[in-house]
Design a protein around this motif. Structure first.
Motif, PDB file in Angstrom:
ATOM      1  N   LYS A 397      -3.686   1.608   3.490  1.00  0.00           N
ATOM      2  CA  LYS A 397      -2.467   0.795   3.583  1.00  0.00           C
ATOM      3  C   LYS A 397      -1.414   1.291   2.605  1.00  0.00           C
ATOM      4  CE  LYS A 397      -4.261  -3.545   5.317  1.00  0.00           C
ATOM      5  NZ  LYS A 397      -5.153  -4.556   4.811  1.00  0.00           N
ATOM      6  N   THR A 400       0.400   4.405   3.620  1.00  0.00           N
ATOM      7  CA  THR A 400       1.387   4.154   4.675  1.00  0.00           C
ATOM      8  C   THR A 400       2.643   3.501   4.092  1.00  0.00           C
ATOM      9  OG1 THR A 400      -0.469   3.827   6.150  1.00  0.00           O
ATOM     10  CG2 THR A 400       1.669   3.099   6.957  1.00  0.00           C
ATOM     11  N   GLN A 401       2.421   2.558   3.164  1.00  0.00           N
ATOM     12  CA  GLN A 401       3.565   1.862   2.568  1.00  0.00           C
ATOM     13  C   GLN A 401       4.429   2.816   1.742  1.00  0.00           C
ATOM     14  OE1 GLN A 401       1.263  -0.968   0.421  1.00  0.00           O
ATOM     15  NE2 GLN A 401       0.839  -2.237   2.236  1.00  0.00           N
TER      16      GLN A 401
END
Ligand code: ASP
Length: 582
Positions: A397, A400-401
């Motif tokens: 995550k 991706t952020q």
């Protein structure tokens, strides 16, 4: 004869010649005793002059009756223009009109046919044929044609054969939903439209064609994300007796050819990085490498202090924003809000300013001293004047952020120059991908992709770790092509289907034809497909693929010009004999 010349070709060398032009009335200017009309066609604009003294008042009257977008034919003489227009190639001359013939009248168009039009997107799509008269759209379509011609030229010269494959087929899994077509002659049965010609191109290799390509429409019934089209065009390619290296070289050749011929850009060779490396360095399997801001992993230097947010995180990772130390506190707060938006989903952002005197000022000074922050700068490559932005959390995550933040900042900093081209290969993709919702693995590329040599055994013990002979070609942060070396052995293909959750019966029903073919001497083979729409848009220096498609669909998958999809009439529906109660 409608025309002796087009509206873009007359020059001073044509002066005194009698010419015939046809085109659309672009603009009219009336000075009382003389009127000018700009006549436009695909090739340009030529100024026509109607002059009471030099011709007749009747002609002048006629000129006045011409409305915008009337289609006219004129006969006249090329003359020197009194006030020249250096902005257009025909600007030194004008045509003194001797005869006008109205070939067709026009209603007043719903928007102006100008480069900068007053028409909004919806109205332009409804009257796309008028939109196409505008230079920007027309030029994009001409540009697209040029790219397609260069593709055909290059691949034909390399010995590829263009073969058409059918459109009414059976499902080819590329990870999307099929569009289906009911068969009238085979009651209760359906064709699927190809998501790609994947199985057919593999069968062409079994057929011995050796090098195939096709510029082909593909169809995927996906919930439309921004700038996706339900039907789109691929440059689809396959080769026999090849390894990954052969494919990469062949299509690096094609891409170089296009960059050279279309953009005049020479690129020596394309960098190659593995999927794992791309994720580690850029948090993205299609990294934009026109600029730096590479990820620096900070676990070692930022954990085991007293800052629990970092201590409990699987990954702490940061980027150095060039010149970012000039951001005000308010601007940094805004950036923090940006990463916290649901579309990005970060829980927060930690930052460290890199001051010009070599000192640091961070949002977590309570936990980290100057020496710690110097290490952060070291790992992220930050220099004096930069801002280090750090996110933490679950590895996938958070990557991706941070990738989203990296792209956003690059955009704001003007680092995504559309006239700069930075291609690269991303290789060694995972074979399988875990679907978080169902807990099942599915093929990351498609079920025909071959695992890397020696990795088949891992399928049972650690499916997520199996790497594939699969590769993507990435250009400026966009995946423009993707492909793989295929399985060409029936047994391996069956094993693959089993791992993807197909029963032997299901596999046979859906792909029996392919596995049968593999029993008749299937050569080793592999291939790739490029997204032509996206490729053309990027080469054209633009973002939206819609602008390079003659008749695109809108975000709800509708063609608002022809009003499709639409209900069909009862008779037609009856003939299909669909038993709709399920
Ligand atoms: N059929 C694949 C796709 O559409 C490309 C390929 O594997 O050649 O993505």
């Amino acid at each position: 004869m409608y025309r002796s010349h087009n509206c873009g070709e007359l020059r001073e060398s044509h002066i005194n010649q009698k010419v015939t032009l046809s085109g659309w009335v672009h603009k009219t200017r009336d000075k009382g005793f003389v009127a000018w009309v700009d006549l436009r066609d695909r090739y340009g604009i030529t100024q026509l002059v109607f002059d009471e003294d030099r011709t007749s008042s009747k002609l002048l009257e006629q000129a006045r009756s011409l409305g915008r977008e009337f289609v006219v034919q004129v006969n006249g003489e090329v003359i020197q223009r009194a006030s020249k227009n250096p902005n257009i190639p025909t600007g030194n001359i004008e045509v003194l009109v001797e005869e006008v013939i109205v070939l067709n009248e026009s209603k007043t168009p719903p928007f102006t046919i100008e480069d900068e039009t007053d028409g909004g997107e919806d109205i332009r799509m409804k009257y796309r044929y008028l939109d196409i008269r505008r230079n920007p759209v027309k030029e994009n379509l001409i540009f697209r044609s040029k790219v397609a011609i260069e593709v055909r030229k290059y691949l034909s010269e390399e010995g590829f054969i263009e073969v058409e494959t059918p459109v009414l087929i059976k499902s080819t899994p590329e990870g999307a939903r099929d569009f289906v077509v009911p068969s009238r002659m085979n009651e209760g049965q359906f064709y699927a439209l190809p998501q790609s010609p994947q199985t057919f191109k593999q069968l062409l290799m079994v057929g011995g064609l050796d090098k195939y390509f096709q510029i082909v429409k593909c169809f995927r019934d996906e919930d439309l994300r921004a700038d996706r089209q339900p039907e789109f065009t691929q440059i689809d390619c396959e080769m026999a007796f090849v390894e990954q290296e052969d494919i990469l070289n062949a299509f690096e050749g094609l891409t170089k050819h296009l960059l050279k011929e279309i953009k005049g850009v020479d690129i020596e060779s394309f960098p190659r990085i593995t999927f794992d490396e791309a994720m580690k360095r850029f948090g993205n399997d299609k990294p934009d490498i026109r600029f730096g801001m590479e990820f620096g992993e900070l676990n070692e230097v930022a954990q085991h202090k007293d800052f629990n947010v970092f201590n409990s995180a699987e990954l702490v990772v940061g980027i150095a924003v060039p010149g970012g130390n000039s951001y005000t506190r308010k601007e940094i707060d805004k950036l923090t809000d940006w990463v916290k938006r649901p579309q990005v989903g970060a829980l927060g952002m930690v930052y460290s300013r890199c001051n010009d005197d070599g000192s640091f000022k961070s949002s977590v000074d309570k936990f980290y001293d100057q020496e710690d922050l110097a290490k952060w700068a070291d790992v992220t490559g930050a220099k004096a004047g930069d801002l280090i932005c750090v996110l933490s959390g679950d590895q996938n995550k958070v990557r991706t952020q941070l990738s989203a933040l990296r792209m956003e900042l690059a955009e704001r900093l003007g680092l995504r120059n559309p006239e700069e081209f930075a291609p690269l290969w991303v290789i060694d993709f995972p074979l399988l991908e875990l679907d978080e919702e169902t807990g099942h693995y599915h093929a990351m590329h498609h079920p025909f992709t071959s695992p890397k040599p020696g990795q088949l055994e891992l399928l049972d013990s650690d499916p997520g770790a199996v790497r594939a002979n699969a590769y993507d070609l990435v250009l400026n942060g966009n995946e423009i092509g993707g492909g793989s070396i295929r399985i060409h052995d029936k047994e391996i293909q069956s094993t693959m289907f089993k791992h993807l959750g197909f029963t032997p019966e299901e596999a046979k029903a859906q792909f029996g034809f392919l596995m049968d073919a593999f029993q008749y001497g299937a050569p080793p083979h592999g291939g790739i497909a490029f997204g032509l729409d996206r490729l053309v848009a990027i080469l054209g220096g633009q973002e939206t693929i819609r602008d390079f498609i003659a008749f695109p669909k809108n975000n709800s998958g509708r063609d608002v010009m022809i009003d499709a999809p639409a209900p069909i009439d009862k008779e037609q529906l009856k003939e299909l004999n669909l038993k709709l109660d399920i």
